[in-house]
Structure formats: structure tokens, C-alpha cells
Design an enzyme around this catalytic site. Sequence first.
Site, PDB file in Angstrom:
ATOM      1  N   ASP A 125       0.842  -1.200   0.000  1.00  0.00           N
ATOM      2  CA  ASP A 125       0.000   0.000   0.000  1.00  0.00           C
ATOM      3  C   ASP A 125       0.876   1.248   0.000  1.00  0.00           C
ATOM      4  O   ASP A 125       1.824   1.361   0.796  1.00  0.00           O
ATOM      5  CB  ASP A 125      -0.912   0.003   1.226  1.00  0.00           C
ATOM      6  CG  ASP A 125      -1.950   1.115   1.142  1.00  0.00           C
ATOM      7  OD1 ASP A 125      -2.939   0.953   0.404  1.00  0.00           O
ATOM      8  OD2 ASP A 125      -1.758   2.151   1.809  1.00  0.00           O
ATOM      9  N   ASN A 174      -2.493  13.251  -3.973  1.00  0.00           N
ATOM     10  CA  ASN A 174      -3.661  13.611  -4.791  1.00  0.00           C
ATOM     11  C   ASN A 174      -4.226  14.969  -4.398  1.00  0.00           C
ATOM     12  O   ASN A 174      -4.569  15.787  -5.256  1.00  0.00           O
ATOM     13  CB  ASN A 174      -4.744  12.535  -4.659  1.00  0.00           C
ATOM     14  CG  ASN A 174      -4.463  11.309  -5.520  1.00  0.00           C
ATOM     15  OD1 ASN A 174      -3.798  11.397  -6.550  1.00  0.00           O
ATOM     16  ND2 ASN A 174      -4.951  10.159  -5.087  1.00  0.00           N
ATOM     17  N   HIS A 213      -5.036  14.580  -9.182  1.00  0.00           N
ATOM     18  CA  HIS A 213      -5.089  13.143  -9.459  1.00  0.00           C
ATOM     19  C   HIS A 213      -4.208  12.726 -10.634  1.00  0.00           C
ATOM     20  O   HIS A 213      -3.729  11.587 -10.667  1.00  0.00           O
ATOM     21  CB  HIS A 213      -6.540  12.727  -9.716  1.00  0.00           C
ATOM     22  CG  HIS A 213      -7.376  12.714  -8.471  1.00  0.00           C
ATOM     23  ND1 HIS A 213      -7.386  11.676  -7.586  1.00  0.00           N
ATOM     24  CD2 HIS A 213      -8.209  13.647  -7.945  1.00  0.00           C
ATOM     25  CE1 HIS A 213      -8.193  11.929  -6.583  1.00  0.00           C
ATOM     26  NE2 HIS A 213      -8.719  13.124  -6.771  1.00  0.00           N
ATOM     27  N   ASP A 258      -1.557   9.852 -10.438  1.00  0.00           N
ATOM     28  CA  ASP A 258      -1.433   8.728 -11.366  1.00  0.00           C
ATOM     29  C   ASP A 258       0.021   8.511 -11.773  1.00  0.00           C
ATOM     30  O   ASP A 258       0.478   7.356 -11.910  1.00  0.00           O
ATOM     31  CB  ASP A 258      -2.286   8.974 -12.616  1.00  0.00           C
ATOM     32  CG  ASP A 258      -3.777   8.862 -12.332  1.00  0.00           C
ATOM     33  OD1 ASP A 258      -4.142   8.370 -11.253  1.00  0.00           O
ATOM     34  OD2 ASP A 258      -4.567   9.291 -13.194  1.00  0.00           O
ATOM     35  N   GLU A 284      -4.624   2.541  -4.527  1.00  0.00           N
ATOM     36  CA  GLU A 284      -3.162   2.588  -4.390  1.00  0.00           C
ATOM     37  C   GLU A 284      -2.652   1.351  -3.659  1.00  0.00           C
ATOM     38  O   GLU A 284      -1.616   1.385  -3.019  1.00  0.00           O
ATOM     39  CB  GLU A 284      -2.723   3.864  -3.656  1.00  0.00           C
ATOM     40  CG  GLU A 284      -3.232   4.012  -2.244  1.00  0.00           C
ATOM     41  CD  GLU A 284      -4.587   4.707  -2.167  1.00  0.00           C
ATOM     42  OE1 GLU A 284      -5.037   4.942  -1.044  1.00  0.00           O
ATOM     43  OE2 GLU A 284      -5.189   5.023  -3.218  1.00  0.00           O
TER      44      GLU A 284
END
Length: 253
Positions: free
Chosen positions: A123, A131, A136, A140, A166
Site C-alpha cells: 500500500d 492527490n 489526481h 497517477d 493505491e
Amino acid sequence: MSSIILKSATIAFVSVAVSLLLTLIIVPAMGFPVNRMIWLTSTLCPLVLAWAACASTFWHSDRLKSAHRDLARTHAQLAAAHRRLAEKASRDDMTGMLNRESFFAVLNGSRHKPDRGALLIIDADHFKMINDSFGHLTGDDALLLIASAIKRGVRDGDVLGRIGGEEFGALLVGATEREAKRVAEHIRREVEMIRFRPVDERTIPLTVSIGGTLCDESASVSELMRAADRRLYQAKHRGRNLVILDTDISEAA
């Protein structure tokens, strides 16, 4: 077309020869003379009829063979397209890893195998902050860097999946506890070494927390996920950027 004409002509001439031979035997035996009309009839009839019939037969045969070849080629193309679509449907569009459903299917399919290996849940740490701070699209980009680092950290034959926004899963096929810890630490270091600079020259640290467990032969997917997820929670609680593995899944059962 030339082969059809040649084969038809060959059969037609053979038919004429047989017709003439039979005429020379049968007509005199019946007491009739072999005149010009009989010669022409014995020659032209088999020549015309045999050639036309054979030409038609060979032409249709060639068309049928061609249709079979086209059908086989089309079938192969459709099968290849189906495989590509099935492969695409099983993959996460962004990272190219297996999607959640496909990864769990592989994990479930590994049950009752003596070399099932180990499961890692990986994680990204503080990903919401990236973010929220940079958007975002930047998030990414960071996620793709993390995914690439995870791919570098695993061994050939290991199975990777994106199981959350994620969050990633890694099935380390046949791995012992020692090998699983080594691979997990390799992944953690690969991510830690990323130099992520979304704005100007400021480097934003990227790290992951990893929880894992050996895959007991009798454990279900949900049991394995709960076991690995509990170790992941412990890694988060102890400060993140950490690997915690525990081979005992009885607590999660």
C-alpha cells in the site's frame, strides 16, 4: 485455373480412349460396322461431357478448399482477438497488472498447491496527500512509478495485481518465508529510491508499507487477505515504509 484445365483435359482424353476401346470391342461384336458417325460419337461425346463435368467439379473443389482456408484463417484471427480481449479484460488499464477480480482468481486457483508461496499486500503511504496537493493526474504518475518499482522488485513468475486505488497484491509463487521477506524488502527499497519531482525540483518521497503471510494450502482467499491486511495495518501503525510478515494465519481465519 490452368491446373483445372489441365486435369480436366487429362481425364477427358482418358475417357475418349476408353470410349474408343469399348466401341471397337462392342460395335463389331454386335455385327455393326464402325463408321465415321460412330467414331465421332465415341470421340466427341466423352470429350465434351467428361471435360465439362471434370472442370466443374475441380472448380467447385478448389473454391471449397479456398473457402475452408479462409474460414480457418478467420477462425484463427477470431481466436487471437478473443485471447487479446480476454487478456485486456483481466488487466488494470493504468498499470498493466491483473485487476482485482483476476488477481483473486489466480490466488484462489493456487489453493491446494504445495508450492503456493506467499501473499504480499503493498500500500502506498500518504497517497491521499499527493492527490490532494498536486491533483489526481500527478497522483497517477506517482502510482505508475510505484507500480514499476514493484515489478522490478518481484521475481520472474510472481503474480501482481492492482487490488485497490493505491493498493497492490503480489503472489510470490513457491516462496519460503525467507524469500518472501527478501522480495518484500526489495520492493520497499525500490519504491524508496524513486525520485518523484512533480513540481519544479522539489522531490516528493514515495514509500510503501507491506504486509504479508505465507499461503497455507487450506486457507481461502479471504483468510489470506485478512492475514496479510492485518500485517499491513501493523506496518502502517509502526510508522510506514515498513515490511511485516507473519506466517501464522490462524488469527485471521
